[in-house]
Design a protein around this motif. Structure first.
Motif, PDB file in Angstrom:
ATOM      1  N   MET A   1      81.048 -28.367  32.130  1.00  0.00           N
ATOM      2  CA  MET A   1      81.644 -29.293  32.784  1.00  0.00           C
ATOM      3  C   MET A   1      82.005 -28.607  34.203  1.00  0.00           C
ATOM      4  O   MET A   1      81.874 -29.540  35.125  1.00  0.00           O
ATOM      5  N   GLY A   2      81.460 -27.168  34.702  1.00  0.00           N
ATOM      6  CA  GLY A   2      81.350 -26.575  35.863  1.00  0.00           C
ATOM      7  C   GLY A   2      80.375 -27.602  36.972  1.00  0.00           C
ATOM      8  O   GLY A   2      80.550 -28.268  38.074  1.00  0.00           O
ATOM      9  N   ASP A   3      78.975 -28.320  36.353  1.00  0.00           N
ATOM     10  CA  ASP A   3      78.097 -29.444  36.782  1.00  0.00           C
ATOM     11  C   ASP A   3      79.003 -30.813  37.362  1.00  0.00           C
ATOM     12  O   ASP A   3      78.573 -30.812  38.234  1.00  0.00           O
ATOM     13  N   VAL A   4      80.138 -30.802  36.368  1.00  0.00           N
ATOM     14  CA  VAL A   4      80.121 -32.371  36.414  1.00  0.00           C
ATOM     15  C   VAL A   4      81.363 -32.040  37.648  1.00  0.00           C
ATOM     16  O   VAL A   4      81.136 -32.714  38.850  1.00  0.00           O
ATOM     17  N   GLN A   5      81.920 -31.576  37.219  1.00  0.00           N
ATOM     18  CA  GLN A   5      83.696 -31.685  38.539  1.00  0.00           C
ATOM     19  C   GLN A   5      82.947 -30.306  39.745  1.00  0.00           C
ATOM     20  O   GLN A   5      83.096 -31.438  40.710  1.00  0.00           O
ATOM     21  N   ALA A   6      81.696 -30.133  39.897  1.00  0.00           N
ATOM     22  CA  ALA A   6      81.305 -29.765  41.473  1.00  0.00           C
ATOM     23  C   ALA A   6      80.579 -31.434  42.176  1.00  0.00           C
ATOM     24  O   ALA A   6      80.600 -30.973  43.073  1.00  0.00           O
ATOM     25  N   ARG A   7      80.231 -32.710  40.579  1.00  0.00           N
ATOM     26  CA  ARG A   7      79.675 -33.728  41.761  1.00  0.00           C
ATOM     27  C   ARG A   7      81.080 -34.369  42.682  1.00  0.00           C
ATOM     28  O   ARG A   7      80.669 -35.174  43.039  1.00  0.00           O
ATOM     29  N   PHE A   8      82.276 -34.092  42.245  1.00  0.00           N
ATOM     30  CA  PHE A   8      83.030 -34.242  42.860  1.00  0.00           C
ATOM     31  C   PHE A   8      83.760 -33.885  44.253  1.00  0.00           C
ATOM     32  O   PHE A   8      85.016 -34.059  44.611  1.00  0.00           O
ATOM     33  N   ALA A   9      83.281 -32.784  44.167  1.00  0.00           N
ATOM     34  CA  ALA A   9      83.479 -32.180  45.172  1.00  0.00           C
ATOM     35  C   ALA A   9      83.957 -32.742  46.612  1.00  0.00           C
ATOM     36  O   ALA A   9      84.820 -32.385  47.018  1.00  0.00           O
ATOM     37  N   SER A  10      82.976 -34.056  46.813  1.00  0.00           N
ATOM     38  CA  SER A  10      83.713 -34.783  48.299  1.00  0.00           C
ATOM     39  C   SER A  10      84.855 -35.823  48.141  1.00  0.00           C
ATOM     40  O   SER A  10      85.241 -36.347  48.879  1.00  0.00           O
ATOM     41  N   THR A  11      85.633 -35.409  47.048  1.00  0.00           N
ATOM     42  CA  THR A  11      86.171 -36.345  46.327  1.00  0.00           C
ATOM     43  C   THR A  11      87.337 -35.480  46.293  1.00  0.00           C
ATOM     44  O   THR A  11      88.034 -34.364  45.264  1.00  0.00           O
TER      45      THR A  11
ATOM     46  N   LEU B   1      76.202 -39.759  39.502  1.00  0.00           N
ATOM     47  CA  LEU B   1      76.576 -38.638  37.617  1.00  0.00           C
ATOM     48  C   LEU B   1      75.229 -39.227  37.297  1.00  0.00           C
ATOM     49  O   LEU B   1      75.549 -38.400  35.786  1.00  0.00           O
ATOM     50  N   SER B   2      74.247 -39.815  37.002  1.00  0.00           N
ATOM     51  CA  SER B   2      73.965 -40.658  35.808  1.00  0.00           C
ATOM     52  C   SER B   2      72.489 -39.388  35.517  1.00  0.00           C
ATOM     53  O   SER B   2      72.748 -39.537  33.956  1.00  0.00           O
ATOM     54  N   SER B   3      72.084 -38.373  36.591  1.00  0.00           N
ATOM     55  CA  SER B   3      71.574 -37.041  36.223  1.00  0.00           C
ATOM     56  C   SER B   3      71.677 -36.611  35.167  1.00  0.00           C
ATOM     57  O   SER B   3      71.867 -35.677  34.191  1.00  0.00           O
ATOM     58  N   LEU B   4      73.778 -36.049  34.708  1.00  0.00           N
ATOM     59  CA  LEU B   4      74.137 -35.392  34.453  1.00  0.00           C
ATOM     60  C   LEU B   4      74.354 -35.784  32.660  1.00  0.00           C
ATOM     61  O   LEU B   4      74.795 -35.041  31.757  1.00  0.00           O
ATOM     62  N   VAL B   5      74.184 -37.293  32.457  1.00  0.00           N
ATOM     63  CA  VAL B   5      73.638 -37.270  31.113  1.00  0.00           C
ATOM     64  C   VAL B   5      72.433 -38.443  30.969  1.00  0.00           C
ATOM     65  O   VAL B   5      72.612 -38.332  29.179  1.00  0.00           O
ATOM     66  N   LYS B   6      72.073 -38.486  31.689  1.00  0.00           N
ATOM     67  CA  LYS B   6      70.949 -39.079  30.871  1.00  0.00           C
ATOM     68  C   LYS B   6      69.658 -37.891  30.809  1.00  0.00           C
ATOM     69  O   LYS B   6      69.683 -37.020  31.266  1.00  0.00           O
ATOM     70  N   PRO B   7      69.325 -37.352  29.972  1.00  0.00           N
ATOM     71  CA  PRO B   7      69.111 -38.803  28.733  1.00  0.00           C
ATOM     72  C   PRO B   7      70.129 -37.816  27.269  1.00  0.00           C
ATOM     73  O   PRO B   7      70.763 -36.579  27.548  1.00  0.00           O
ATOM     74  N   GLY B   8      70.432 -38.586  26.873  1.00  0.00           N
ATOM     75  CA  GLY B   8      71.256 -38.362  25.142  1.00  0.00           C
ATOM     76  C   GLY B   8      73.019 -38.062  25.309  1.00  0.00           C
ATOM     77  O   GLY B   8      73.348 -37.750  24.968  1.00  0.00           O
ATOM     78  N   GLY B   9      73.247 -38.189  26.432  1.00  0.00           N
ATOM     79  CA  GLY B   9      75.133 -38.070  26.978  1.00  0.00           C
ATOM     80  C   GLY B   9      75.486 -39.658  27.303  1.00  0.00           C
ATOM     81  O   GLY B   9      75.055 -40.744  27.001  1.00  0.00           O
ATOM     82  N   THR B  10      76.853 -39.961  27.735  1.00  0.00           N
ATOM     83  CA  THR B  10      77.096 -41.257  27.889  1.00  0.00           C
ATOM     84  C   THR B  10      78.340 -41.168  28.397  1.00  0.00           C
ATOM     85  O   THR B  10      78.854 -40.259  29.491  1.00  0.00           O
ATOM     86  N   MET B  11      78.121 -42.027  29.183  1.00  0.00           N
ATOM     87  CA  MET B  11      79.591 -42.119  30.565  1.00  0.00           C
ATOM     88  C   MET B  11      80.004 -43.157  30.645  1.00  0.00           C
ATOM     89  O   MET B  11      79.665 -44.638  30.318  1.00  0.00           O
ATOM     90  N   PHE B  12      81.184 -43.472  31.265  1.00  0.00           N
ATOM     91  CA  PHE B  12      82.370 -44.878  31.431  1.00  0.00           C
ATOM     92  C   PHE B  12      83.491 -43.979  32.991  1.00  0.00           C
ATOM     93  O   PHE B  12      83.741 -43.760  33.338  1.00  0.00           O
ATOM     94  N   VAL B  13      82.679 -45.666  33.960  1.00  0.00           N
ATOM     95  CA  VAL B  13      83.221 -44.841  34.678  1.00  0.00           C
ATOM     96  C   VAL B  13      84.462 -46.532  35.714  1.00  0.00           C
ATOM     97  O   VAL B  13      83.292 -47.831  35.041  1.00  0.00           O
ATOM     98  N   SER B  14      85.732 -46.394  35.599  1.00  0.00           N
ATOM     99  CA  SER B  14      86.381 -47.691  35.631  1.00  0.00           C
ATOM    100  C   SER B  14      87.333 -47.801  37.123  1.00  0.00           C
ATOM    101  O   SER B  14      88.225 -46.510  36.914  1.00  0.00           O
ATOM    102  N   ARG B  15      87.621 -48.852  36.938  1.00  0.00           N
ATOM    103  CA  ARG B  15      88.584 -48.572  38.130  1.00  0.00           C
ATOM    104  C   ARG B  15      89.772 -48.960  37.704  1.00  0.00           C
ATOM    105  O   ARG B  15      90.102 -49.465  37.020  1.00  0.00           O
TER     106      ARG B  15
END
Length: 87
Positions: free
Chosen positions: A16-26, A51-65
């Protein structure tokens, strides 16, 4: 700036730290173990690409406004303070 809901079930080996690091600029707020609200000028497709490199292969992701004009829920005061400041 727009708000987005981001749900990520990361691939094996990603923290989750890896994921949150991708949000560092926002601005972001973690609303559940694998769900965040982020504030960004980018669109959902750009975030999926970012964010796709965090989930491929084998993970899932959903992004919606997020519709900030029509919402209800039971969240703590800290969340509502953040939400009202960023929406």
């Amino acid at each position: 700036m727009k708000l987005y809901v981001v749900v990520i079930n990361a691939r094996a080996g990603v923290t989750m730290g890896d994921v949150q690091a991708r949000f560092a600029s926002t601005a972001w707020y973690r609303i559940a173990p694998s769900a965040w609200i982020i504030q960004s000028g980018a669109d959902a497709g750009t975030w999926v690409d970012h964010l796709s490199s965090l989930v491929k292969p084998g993970g899932t992701m959903f992004v919606s406004r997020l519709n900030t004009q029509d919402h209800q829920g039971w969240m703590d005061e800290k969340f509502w303070d953040w939400f009202n400041q960023h929406s």
